[in-house]
Design a protein around this motif. Structure first.
Motif, PDB file in Angstrom:
ATOM      1  N   GLY A  49      -9.826 -62.989  -8.498  1.00  0.00           N
ATOM      2  CA  GLY A  49     -10.814 -62.215  -7.769  1.00  0.00           C
ATOM      3  C   GLY A  49     -12.174 -62.893  -7.856  1.00  0.00           C
ATOM      4  O   GLY A  49     -12.294 -64.046  -8.286  1.00  0.00           O
ATOM      5  N   ARG A  50     -13.217 -62.166  -7.465  1.00  0.00           N
ATOM      6  CA  ARG A  50     -14.558 -62.756  -7.441  1.00  0.00           C
ATOM      7  C   ARG A  50     -15.012 -63.185  -8.826  1.00  0.00           C
ATOM      8  O   ARG A  50     -15.522 -64.296  -9.014  1.00  0.00           O
ATOM      9  CB  ARG A  50     -15.561 -61.759  -6.844  1.00  0.00           C
ATOM     10  CG  ARG A  50     -16.998 -62.302  -6.777  1.00  0.00           C
ATOM     11  CD  ARG A  50     -17.918 -61.298  -6.118  1.00  0.00           C
ATOM     12  NE  ARG A  50     -17.964 -60.039  -6.856  1.00  0.00           N
ATOM     13  CZ  ARG A  50     -18.761 -59.818  -7.899  1.00  0.00           C
ATOM     14  NH1 ARG A  50     -19.562 -60.782  -8.350  1.00  0.00           N
ATOM     15  NH2 ARG A  50     -18.756 -58.658  -8.507  1.00  0.00           N
ATOM     16  N   LYS A  51     -14.832 -62.311  -9.818  1.00  0.00           N
ATOM     17  CA  LYS A  51     -15.260 -62.644 -11.179  1.00  0.00           C
ATOM     18  C   LYS A  51     -14.526 -63.874 -11.695  1.00  0.00           C
ATOM     19  O   LYS A  51     -15.112 -64.741 -12.354  1.00  0.00           O
ATOM     20  CB  LYS A  51     -15.000 -61.460 -12.113  1.00  0.00           C
ATOM     21  CG  LYS A  51     -15.902 -60.259 -11.894  1.00  0.00           C
ATOM     22  CD  LYS A  51     -17.283 -60.498 -12.474  1.00  0.00           C
ATOM     23  CE  LYS A  51     -18.109 -59.223 -12.448  1.00  0.00           C
ATOM     24  NZ  LYS A  51     -19.478 -59.459 -12.968  1.00  0.00           N
ATOM     25  N   GLU A  52     -13.244 -63.932 -11.417  1.00  0.00           N
ATOM     26  CA  GLU A  52     -12.438 -65.048 -11.896  1.00  0.00           C
ATOM     27  C   GLU A  52     -12.824 -66.348 -11.188  1.00  0.00           C
ATOM     28  O   GLU A  52     -12.874 -67.420 -11.804  1.00  0.00           O
ATOM     29  CB  GLU A  52     -10.953 -64.747 -11.673  1.00  0.00           C
ATOM     30  CG  GLU A  52     -10.385 -63.647 -12.549  1.00  0.00           C
ATOM     31  CD  GLU A  52     -10.785 -62.241 -12.142  1.00  0.00           C
ATOM     32  OE1 GLU A  52     -10.648 -61.326 -12.965  1.00  0.00           O
ATOM     33  OE2 GLU A  52     -11.251 -62.063 -10.986  1.00  0.00           O
ATOM     34  N   ASP A  53     -13.100 -66.250  -9.892  1.00  0.00           N
ATOM     35  CA  ASP A  53     -13.520 -67.415  -9.126  1.00  0.00           C
ATOM     36  C   ASP A  53     -14.835 -67.982  -9.661  1.00  0.00           C
ATOM     37  O   ASP A  53     -15.043 -69.189  -9.711  1.00  0.00           O
ATOM     38  CB  ASP A  53     -13.674 -67.022  -7.656  1.00  0.00           C
ATOM     39  CG  ASP A  53     -14.095 -68.182  -6.772  1.00  0.00           C
ATOM     40  OD1 ASP A  53     -13.401 -69.212  -6.771  1.00  0.00           O
ATOM     41  OD2 ASP A  53     -15.128 -68.059  -6.086  1.00  0.00           O
ATOM     42  N   GLU A  54     -15.711 -67.083 -10.109  1.00  0.00           N
ATOM     43  CA  GLU A  54     -16.995 -67.518 -10.662  1.00  0.00           C
ATOM     44  C   GLU A  54     -16.848 -68.038 -12.090  1.00  0.00           C
ATOM     45  O   GLU A  54     -17.477 -69.020 -12.472  1.00  0.00           O
ATOM     46  CB  GLU A  54     -17.992 -66.354 -10.639  1.00  0.00           C
ATOM     47  CG  GLU A  54     -18.378 -65.899  -9.240  1.00  0.00           C
ATOM     48  CD  GLU A  54     -19.213 -64.618  -9.256  1.00  0.00           C
ATOM     49  OE1 GLU A  54     -19.345 -64.008 -10.350  1.00  0.00           O
ATOM     50  OE2 GLU A  54     -19.710 -64.225  -8.187  1.00  0.00           O
ATOM     51  N   ARG A  90      -9.079 -68.115  -5.118  1.00  0.00           N
ATOM     52  CA  ARG A  90      -9.339 -66.763  -4.604  1.00  0.00           C
ATOM     53  C   ARG A  90      -9.170 -66.695  -3.093  1.00  0.00           C
ATOM     54  O   ARG A  90      -9.817 -67.433  -2.347  1.00  0.00           O
ATOM     55  CB  ARG A  90     -10.761 -66.348  -4.965  1.00  0.00           C
ATOM     56  CG  ARG A  90     -11.099 -64.929  -4.499  1.00  0.00           C
ATOM     57  CD  ARG A  90     -12.593 -64.672  -4.517  1.00  0.00           C
ATOM     58  NE  ARG A  90     -12.900 -63.304  -4.083  1.00  0.00           N
ATOM     59  CZ  ARG A  90     -14.094 -62.906  -3.683  1.00  0.00           C
ATOM     60  NH1 ARG A  90     -15.107 -63.759  -3.678  1.00  0.00           N
ATOM     61  NH2 ARG A  90     -14.287 -61.663  -3.293  1.00  0.00           N
ATOM     62  N   PRO A  91      -8.310 -65.780  -2.608  1.00  0.00           N
ATOM     63  CA  PRO A  91      -8.240 -65.543  -1.167  1.00  0.00           C
ATOM     64  C   PRO A  91      -9.520 -64.855  -0.683  1.00  0.00           C
ATOM     65  O   PRO A  91     -10.098 -64.044  -1.418  1.00  0.00           O
ATOM     66  CB  PRO A  91      -7.024 -64.617  -1.012  1.00  0.00           C
ATOM     67  CG  PRO A  91      -6.236 -64.812  -2.271  1.00  0.00           C
ATOM     68  CD  PRO A  91      -7.258 -65.067  -3.337  1.00  0.00           C
ATOM     69  N   PRO A  92      -9.990 -65.144   0.517  1.00  0.00           N
ATOM     70  CA  PRO A  92     -11.218 -64.526   1.031  1.00  0.00           C
ATOM     71  C   PRO A  92     -11.152 -63.002   0.993  1.00  0.00           C
ATOM     72  O   PRO A  92     -10.150 -62.406   1.409  1.00  0.00           O
ATOM     73  CB  PRO A  92     -11.289 -65.041   2.474  1.00  0.00           C
ATOM     74  CG  PRO A  92     -10.470 -66.282   2.483  1.00  0.00           C
ATOM     75  CD  PRO A  92      -9.375 -66.069   1.483  1.00  0.00           C
ATOM     76  N   GLY A  93     -12.212 -62.388   0.459  1.00  0.00           N
ATOM     77  CA  GLY A  93     -12.260 -60.936   0.410  1.00  0.00           C
ATOM     78  C   GLY A  93     -11.204 -60.295  -0.452  1.00  0.00           C
ATOM     79  O   GLY A  93     -10.921 -59.111  -0.326  1.00  0.00           O
ATOM     80  N   ASN A  94     -10.604 -61.087  -1.335  1.00  0.00           N
ATOM     81  CA  ASN A  94      -9.528 -60.589  -2.210  1.00  0.00           C
ATOM     82  C   ASN A  94      -8.319 -60.081  -1.429  1.00  0.00           C
ATOM     83  O   ASN A  94      -7.591 -59.202  -1.894  1.00  0.00           O
ATOM     84  CB  ASN A  94     -10.032 -59.492  -3.151  1.00  0.00           C
ATOM     85  CG  ASN A  94     -10.996 -60.023  -4.192  1.00  0.00           C
ATOM     86  OD1 ASN A  94     -11.152 -61.226  -4.360  1.00  0.00           O
ATOM     87  ND2 ASN A  94     -11.659 -59.115  -4.888  1.00  0.00           N
ATOM     88  N   ARG A  95      -8.107 -60.636  -0.252  1.00  0.00           N
ATOM     89  CA  ARG A  95      -6.921 -60.238   0.528  1.00  0.00           C
ATOM     90  C   ARG A  95      -5.647 -60.710  -0.177  1.00  0.00           C
ATOM     91  O   ARG A  95      -5.693 -61.509  -1.113  1.00  0.00           O
ATOM     92  CB  ARG A  95      -6.985 -60.836   1.934  1.00  0.00           C
ATOM     93  CG  ARG A  95      -6.943 -62.344   1.965  1.00  0.00           C
ATOM     94  CD  ARG A  95      -6.465 -62.850   3.326  1.00  0.00           C
ATOM     95  NE  ARG A  95      -6.649 -64.281   3.480  1.00  0.00           N
ATOM     96  CZ  ARG A  95      -5.898 -65.208   2.907  1.00  0.00           C
ATOM     97  NH1 ARG A  95      -4.911 -64.863   2.092  1.00  0.00           N
ATOM     98  NH2 ARG A  95      -6.126 -66.495   3.121  1.00  0.00           N
ATOM     99  N   ASP A  96      -4.497 -60.205   0.301  1.00  0.00           N
ATOM    100  CA  ASP A  96      -3.220 -60.639  -0.243  1.00  0.00           C
ATOM    101  C   ASP A  96      -3.020 -62.130   0.025  1.00  0.00           C
ATOM    102  O   ASP A  96      -3.420 -62.635   1.084  1.00  0.00           O
ATOM    103  CB  ASP A  96      -2.067 -59.871   0.410  1.00  0.00           C
ATOM    104  CG  ASP A  96      -2.025 -58.410   0.002  1.00  0.00           C
ATOM    105  OD1 ASP A  96      -2.652 -58.068  -1.026  1.00  0.00           O
ATOM    106  OD2 ASP A  96      -1.374 -57.625   0.714  1.00  0.00           O
TER     107      ASP A  96
END
Length: 238
Positions: A49-54, A90-96
């Motif tokens: 997710g976003r946190k993990e991507d960062e 990370r997929p955009p917008g946390n999509r599947d």
């Protein structure tokens, strides 16, 4: 390449520049995995997710905090487990994740499992469960049940993020903590008198795996599940 690093970490350094799918164009960094090369249990989630991507580590956001609580309930520390995802970017917008993205990362996950050779694999959510068990059976029917797959014990669980957004999933998720405890710790205690956790053999990839198991109540209807290609499902034979 630092030859003193465990092979799994060396592979992670190689994967840091991966360009095998379009996710590479929008990621901050590849989120390879986290944990010791000697881990007895591997948790496989869906995607960062976003946190993990960062942050560059899996499960460090809200879902990660809930996973930490589950580990504590199962008498396991995070330092004893290896955590990764079927998709490393990370997929955009946390999509599947899409089929082609799962296929692109398939060899990475396969090699991680080969190098770690854990005692137990815990699949978090429907995507990881479908991939590892080679089935499209609904996660509600598989959650908390133990399967055998190529010599590994596999325990499918709801994804912690799903338990955050749907509190009805939190109770069955944590109800599986004693099962996880038994799988990971039970055989190591000579004084442990608990019965072994029963497992169900997985020899093929039927859509109805475990459907008629005694004592398993009917699960609520679920939305249509992703139809993985055979290449996607064939992770163990890569």
């Amino acid at each position: 390449m630092n030859e003193q690093l465990p092979e799994i970490e060396q592979l992670g350094l190689q994967a840091a520049d991966c360009q095998l799918c379009t996710l590479a164009a929008r990621r901050t960094q590849v989120v390879w995995g986290d944990g010791p090369a000697t881990a007895r249990v591997v948790f496989v989630g869906e995607a960062p997710g976003r946190k993990e991507d960062e942050g560059g580590r899996p499960f460090i956001g809200a879902a990660g905090h809930l996973l930490d609580e589950l580990l504590e309930a199962a008498h396991i520390t995070r330092a004893d487990v290896y955590i990764t995802n079927i998709v490393k970017c990370r997929p955009p917008g946390n999509r599947d994740p899409l089929d082609e993205e799962i296929v692109a990362c398939r060899a990475y996950l396969n090699r991680q499992l080969q190098l770690l050779h854990p005692k137990v694999i815990v699949t978090l959510g429907r995507f990881a469960t479908h991939l590892i068990l080679q089935t499209t059976e609904g996660i509600s029917r598989l959650q908390g049940r133990v399967f055998e797959r190529h010599g590994y014990k596999v325990l499918p669980l709801y994804h912690p993020a799903a338990a955050i957004y749907d509190l009805m999933k939190k109770e069955p998720l944590f109800a599986a903590a004693p099962i996880l405890d038994e799988l990971v710790n039970g055989a190591e205690s000579a004084s442990d008198t608990r019965s072994p956790v029963p497992t169900q053999q997985e020899t093929t990839a039927p859509a109805g795996v475990g459907r008629d198991a005694p004592g398993v109540p009917p699960a609520p209807a679920e939305p249509p599940q992703p139809q993985f290609t055979q290449e996607t499902l064939d992770i163990w034979n890569a």
